[in-house]
Design a protein around this motif. Structure first.
Motif, PDB file in Angstrom:
ATOM      1  N   ALA A   1       0.830  -1.205   0.000  1.00  0.00           N
ATOM      2  CA  ALA A   1       0.000   0.000   0.000  1.00  0.00           C
ATOM      3  C   ALA A   1       0.861   1.250   0.000  1.00  0.00           C
ATOM      4  N   ASN A   2       1.921   1.240   0.793  1.00  0.00           N
ATOM      5  CA  ASN A   2       2.814   2.396   0.860  1.00  0.00           C
ATOM      6  C   ASN A   2       3.490   2.649  -0.485  1.00  0.00           C
ATOM      7  N   ASN A   3       3.992   1.595  -1.116  1.00  0.00           N
ATOM      8  CA  ASN A   3       4.642   1.760  -2.420  1.00  0.00           C
ATOM      9  C   ASN A   3       3.671   2.259  -3.475  1.00  0.00           C
ATOM     10  N   THR A   4       2.453   1.715  -3.470  1.00  0.00           N
ATOM     11  CA  THR A   4       1.454   2.113  -4.469  1.00  0.00           C
ATOM     12  C   THR A   4       1.050   3.569  -4.298  1.00  0.00           C
ATOM     13  N   ILE A   5       0.814   3.972  -3.039  1.00  0.00           N
ATOM     14  CA  ILE A   5       0.437   5.366  -2.775  1.00  0.00           C
ATOM     15  C   ILE A   5       1.595   6.298  -3.105  1.00  0.00           C
ATOM     16  N   THR A   6       2.813   5.884  -2.748  1.00  0.00           N
ATOM     17  CA  THR A   6       3.995   6.707  -3.053  1.00  0.00           C
ATOM     18  C   THR A   6       4.159   6.882  -4.559  1.00  0.00           C
ATOM     19  N   PHE A   7       4.021   5.795  -5.309  1.00  0.00           N
ATOM     20  CA  PHE A   7       4.134   5.874  -6.769  1.00  0.00           C
ATOM     21  C   PHE A   7       3.079   6.818  -7.344  1.00  0.00           C
ATOM     22  N   THR A   8       1.844   6.686  -6.887  1.00  0.00           N
ATOM     23  CA  THR A   8       0.762   7.531  -7.399  1.00  0.00           C
ATOM     24  C   THR A   8       1.013   8.991  -7.074  1.00  0.00           C
ATOM     25  N   GLN A   9       1.396   9.273  -5.829  1.00  0.00           N
ATOM     26  CA  GLN A   9       1.697  10.654  -5.436  1.00  0.00           C
ATOM     27  C   GLN A   9       2.823  11.238  -6.280  1.00  0.00           C
ATOM     28  N   GLN A  10       3.887  10.471  -6.394  1.00  0.00           N
ATOM     29  CA  GLN A  10       5.056  10.959  -7.118  1.00  0.00           C
ATOM     30  C   GLN A  10       4.734  11.194  -8.593  1.00  0.00           C
ATOM     31  N   TYR A  11       3.994  10.267  -9.180  1.00  0.00           N
ATOM     32  CA  TYR A  11       3.629  10.391 -10.595  1.00  0.00           C
ATOM     33  C   TYR A  11       2.779  11.638 -10.827  1.00  0.00           C
ATOM     34  N   LEU A  12       1.755  11.843  -9.980  1.00  0.00           N
ATOM     35  CA  LEU A  12       0.863  12.997 -10.160  1.00  0.00           C
ATOM     36  C   LEU A  12       1.578  14.318  -9.886  1.00  0.00           C
ATOM     37  N   ILE A  13       2.450  14.325  -8.869  1.00  0.00           N
ATOM     38  CA  ILE A  13       3.178  15.559  -8.560  1.00  0.00           C
ATOM     39  C   ILE A  13       4.134  15.907  -9.692  1.00  0.00           C
ATOM     40  N   MET A  14       4.791  14.916 -10.257  1.00  0.00           N
ATOM     41  CA  MET A  14       5.692  15.176 -11.386  1.00  0.00           C
ATOM     42  C   MET A  14       4.922  15.758 -12.564  1.00  0.00           C
ATOM     43  N   ARG A  15       3.780  15.187 -12.863  1.00  0.00           N
ATOM     44  CA  ARG A  15       2.976  15.706 -13.983  1.00  0.00           C
ATOM     45  C   ARG A  15       2.484  17.118 -13.699  1.00  0.00           C
ATOM     46  N   SER A  16       2.133  17.407 -12.453  1.00  0.00           N
ATOM     47  CA  SER A  16       1.671  18.754 -12.111  1.00  0.00           C
ATOM     48  C   SER A  16       2.774  19.789 -12.268  1.00  0.00           C
ATOM     49  N   GLN A  17       4.034  19.339 -12.211  1.00  0.00           N
ATOM     50  CA  GLN A  17       5.166  20.238 -12.364  1.00  0.00           C
ATOM     51  C   GLN A  17       5.678  20.304 -13.804  1.00  0.00           C
ATOM     52  N   GLY A  18       4.963  19.662 -14.700  1.00  0.00           N
ATOM     53  CA  GLY A  18       5.355  19.723 -16.106  1.00  0.00           C
ATOM     54  C   GLY A  18       6.243  18.595 -16.543  1.00  0.00           C
ATOM     55  N   TYR A  19       6.488  17.585 -15.669  1.00  0.00           N
ATOM     56  CA  TYR A  19       7.313  16.450 -16.031  1.00  0.00           C
ATOM     57  C   TYR A  19       6.409  15.273 -16.394  1.00  0.00           C
ATOM     58  N   LYS A  20       6.808  14.532 -17.420  1.00  0.00           N
ATOM     59  CA  LYS A  20       6.005  13.400 -17.872  1.00  0.00           C
ATOM     60  C   LYS A  20       6.821  12.109 -17.753  1.00  0.00           C
ATOM     61  N   PRO A  21       6.715  11.430 -16.608  1.00  0.00           N
ATOM     62  CA  PRO A  21       7.459  10.176 -16.437  1.00  0.00           C
ATOM     63  C   PRO A  21       6.730   9.010 -17.089  1.00  0.00           C
ATOM     64  N   ASP A  22       7.462   7.979 -17.439  1.00  0.00           N
ATOM     65  CA  ASP A  22       6.849   6.732 -17.880  1.00  0.00           C
ATOM     66  C   ASP A  22       7.424   5.593 -17.053  1.00  0.00           C
ATOM     67  N   LEU A  23       6.899   4.392 -17.238  1.00  0.00           N
ATOM     68  CA  LEU A  23       7.279   3.265 -16.404  1.00  0.00           C
ATOM     69  C   LEU A  23       8.668   2.735 -16.712  1.00  0.00           C
ATOM     70  N   LEU A  24       9.264   3.190 -17.800  1.00  0.00           N
ATOM     71  CA  LEU A  24      10.604   2.741 -18.161  1.00  0.00           C
ATOM     72  C   LEU A  24      11.688   3.647 -17.604  1.00  0.00           C
ATOM     73  N   GLY A  25      11.253   4.644 -16.832  1.00  0.00           N
ATOM     74  CA  GLY A  25      12.228   5.532 -16.212  1.00  0.00           C
ATOM     75  C   GLY A  25      12.554   6.754 -17.038  1.00  0.00           C
ATOM     76  N   ASN A  26      11.923   6.938 -18.197  1.00  0.00           N
ATOM     77  CA  ASN A  26      12.168   8.115 -19.015  1.00  0.00           C
ATOM     78  C   ASN A  26      11.311   9.266 -18.516  1.00  0.00           C
ATOM     79  N   ILE A  27      11.831  10.468 -18.598  1.00  0.00           N
ATOM     80  CA  ILE A  27      11.097  11.631 -18.145  1.00  0.00           C
ATOM     81  C   ILE A  27      11.388  12.806 -19.066  1.00  0.00           C
ATOM     82  N   THR A  28      10.345  13.518 -19.422  1.00  0.00           N
ATOM     83  CA  THR A  28      10.485  14.732 -20.217  1.00  0.00           C
ATOM     84  C   THR A  28       9.794  15.858 -19.486  1.00  0.00           C
TER      85      THR A  28
END
Length: 610
Positions: free
Chosen positions: A567-594
């Motif tokens: 649960a902790n890992n899943t919530i952390t991943f979701t938080q991190q993914y959404l926060i990155m997108r809110s800051q203009g970063y677009k991560p993917d599951l392969l570790g690439n980010i633009t």
């Protein structure tokens, strides 16, 4: 190590530093200095003495032998039944000992026909453990003038001990002293013993009331796990102490007692007894009154014993004296212990092994308990607790994840710096520091949430392992005991077939892991992909293997703990993914980010130049 972004490694190291500093600043309390127990002279002015017992072997002191009786005598002695909604058992009239007690609400295993848990057993049976309450002879009183462990009492009132139906035992010493004790039990696990002595003779008598809890040998089902205490538990005027079973034979030998002992004078509040994983037996003298607390080991007969000996009292001719004590024998349920603490048993909730980080484990358990009451499912309660903790740490996490996103975007530049610097570590470090300063990135910003999460994880692990509320607590499907390892594997088609998985801790169990450890490895791998990778190839390999190593390591841990981590890992991943997108970063599951923000800004500059 030349990379500044090793958040997990840094946080782990810092956490151990925090723990070390805590132990230095707040070391566990030292045991009180044992009393001088060499003198056998006693006076009625507040002195106490250890209780007498059965006749000892020739050549040994007769003062404080361990309370014992022949198994044959115990088997033939009359008994009085104990029967309540939670308890069943009996009291032997030989010594008036409470020595047979079962817990109706708890079974040895999950099977419907599994035997109910036994916490007290008579002499001669495996794991024999029993409680005795009586009077010890002081100066001027013969040892046989008081009832001993092998005295046969008479049932003078009552038939079966139950809630609101006490029994009374009596014994006449034939020399003017009439002894009686009224035993009652409440609707949980607490016995109350009121002892009375009436002097019908012409001379005064000095005697001391006592309570004994004896056990023959160590428990056969010892866990022997570092995170769990098993052995003596004691409260002495606000100081809680623990003594492991294997430490009792190391006590100093007491010649007067004829055994290895450790004694403490309690001025007001305290209790002493034995505990194991989920069950406990404790002697509780009247709170607010002085007594002597004794832990004892008789190595000749392998008998462990705790005693509470109250001050000597003098009963004059024609007078009557009384002494009241309590005896707890049952499950270490938080609600029950808290209720007894509210009723006056000093700090009784500390009988649960909260550990040295009780300031974290206690509130974490309270939250988990409240969520479980509200939801009615301990597994979902663990997930709800995880959500609550993550929400509490979100302000710190937000800054951390923004910093991680920036660090991840800088990975190509860092790789380029590494190629340019070659083997020149100093040049590499200088270049990275300049890059961090230019991009306004703090490489350590991601450490704090991880640092805070580690002690929380340890505390939750402690809570899940030691509290009885997790024992046999169901989640769903095949997960019917969150205190046990995942019961699924390829052998039972992950819970679809009614077959057992390999025994936890075996090689087969490590290879053929269950659903929860698999989900843990996947969730940890996904979370790791959003974090900046180290530039060093060796470190990259270590981090790449870490999710799968943890997956196998935690396969034998309690299911409840693995549920928390998933649960902790899943919530952390979701938080991190959404926060990155809110800051203009677009991560993917392969570790690439633009960074769409940076691309937009670059495009605007190019348009302006035109």
């Amino acid at each position: 190590m030349d990379d500044q972004n090793k958040n997990l490694i840094i946080a782990t190291a810092l956490s151990f530093v925090v723990i070390l500093v805590w132990f230095v600043l707040f070391p566990p309390p030292e045991p009180d200095t044992p009393l001088d127990a060499t003198s056998t002279e006693l006076t009625p002015q507040g002195d106490t003495l250890a209780p007498p017992t059965a006749t000892p072997p020739a050549g040994t002191p007769a003062t404080t032998q361990a309370a014992d009786a022949a198994p044959a005598a115990i088997e033939t002695a009359p008994r009085v039944a104990i029967e309540t909604d939670l308890l069943t058992g009996s009291i032997s009239l030989l010594g008036g000992r409470i020595d047979e007690l079962f817990l109706k609400d708890y079974r040895e295993s999950l099977e419907d026909d599994a035997p109910i848990v036994e916490v007290l057993a008579p002499v001669g049976q495996p794991d024999a453990q029993y409680a005795l309450h009586g009077w010890a002879a002081a100066s001027g009183v013969a040892a046989d003038a008081v009832p001993g462990p092998n005295t046969e009492w008479t049932l003078s009132s009552g038939e079966t001990l139950g809630v609101d139906s006490p029994i009374t035992l009596s014994w006449d010493n034939g020399a003017g002293l009439l002894f009686s004790k009224e035993i009652s039990v409440d609707d949980a696990y607490m016995f109350t013993i009121i002892q009375t002595v009436k002097n019908t003779g012409e001379a005064a008598a000095s005697i001391a009331p006592y309570s004994i809890l004896a056990r023959h040998g160590e428990p056969t089902d010892l866990k022997n796990f570092f995170i769990l205490h098993e052995g003596v538990v004691a409260m002495a005027d606000g100081e809680y102490s623990e003594t492991n079973w294997d430490d009792m034979p190391e006590f100093a030998f007491n010649q007067r007692a004829g055994a290895r002992t450790e004694e403490n004078n309690i001025t007001e509040n305290g209790w002493i007894g034995f505990t194991d994983h989920y069950w406990m037996s404790v002697l509780i003298p009247t709170q607010g009154s002085p007594f002597k607390s004794v832990a004892k080991y008789d190595e000749r007969r392998d008998i462990y014993q705790t005693e509470a000996v109250m001050p000597v009292q003098t009963v004059a001719a024609g007078e009557t004296i009384t002494a009241q004590t309590q005896f707890f024998a049952g499950a270490k349920e938080w609600e029950v212990l808290r209720q007894y603490e509210d009723q006056g048993v000093y700090n009784f909730i500390d009988a649960i092994d909260w550990g040295w980080f009780a300031f974290l484990t206690k509130p974490i358990f309270w939250l988990l308990h409240q969520f479980n009451i509200l939801i009615g499912n301990m597994g979902i309660a663990i997930i709800a607790l995880t959500l609550f903790i993550k929400a509490l740490l979100f302000p710190l996490a937000y800054k951390s994840y923004v910093s991680m996103a920036k660090m991840k975007e800088l990975q190509p530049k860092m790789e380029k710096l590494k190629e340019q610097a070659g083997d020149d570590r100093q040049k590499m470090q200088q270049g990275m520091m300049e890059l961090y300063k230019k991009e306004k990135v703090n490489p350590a910003a991601g450490c704090l949430p991880i640092l805070l999460q580690i002690p929380i994880f340890f505390s939750l692990y402690k809570v899940i392992f030691v509290t009885i509320e997790l024992r046999h607590a169901p989640f769903f499907g095949p997960f019917q005991d969150l205190s046990a390892p995942d019961p699924t594997s390829i052998f039972n088609l992950y819970g679809l077939l009614p077959f057992a998985s390999p025994e936890p801790g075996t090689i087969m169990a490590l290879i053929f892991i269950g659903i929860l450890p698999l989900l843990l490895g996947i969730s940890m791998w996904l979370q790791q992909k959003l974090n900046p990778a180290p530039t060093d190839p060796t470190q990259q390999m270590i981090f790449a293997w870490m999710p799968w190593v943890f997956m196998f390591m935690l396969g034998s841990f309690a299911s409840g703990l693995v549920v928390y981590w998933i649960a902790n890992n899943t919530i952390t991943f979701t938080q991190q993914y959404l926060i990155m997108r809110s800051q203009g970063y677009k991560p993917d599951l392969l570790g690439n980010i633009t960074s769409s923000f940076k691309r937009k800004k670059t495009g605007e500059k190019a348009e302006a130049k035109k």
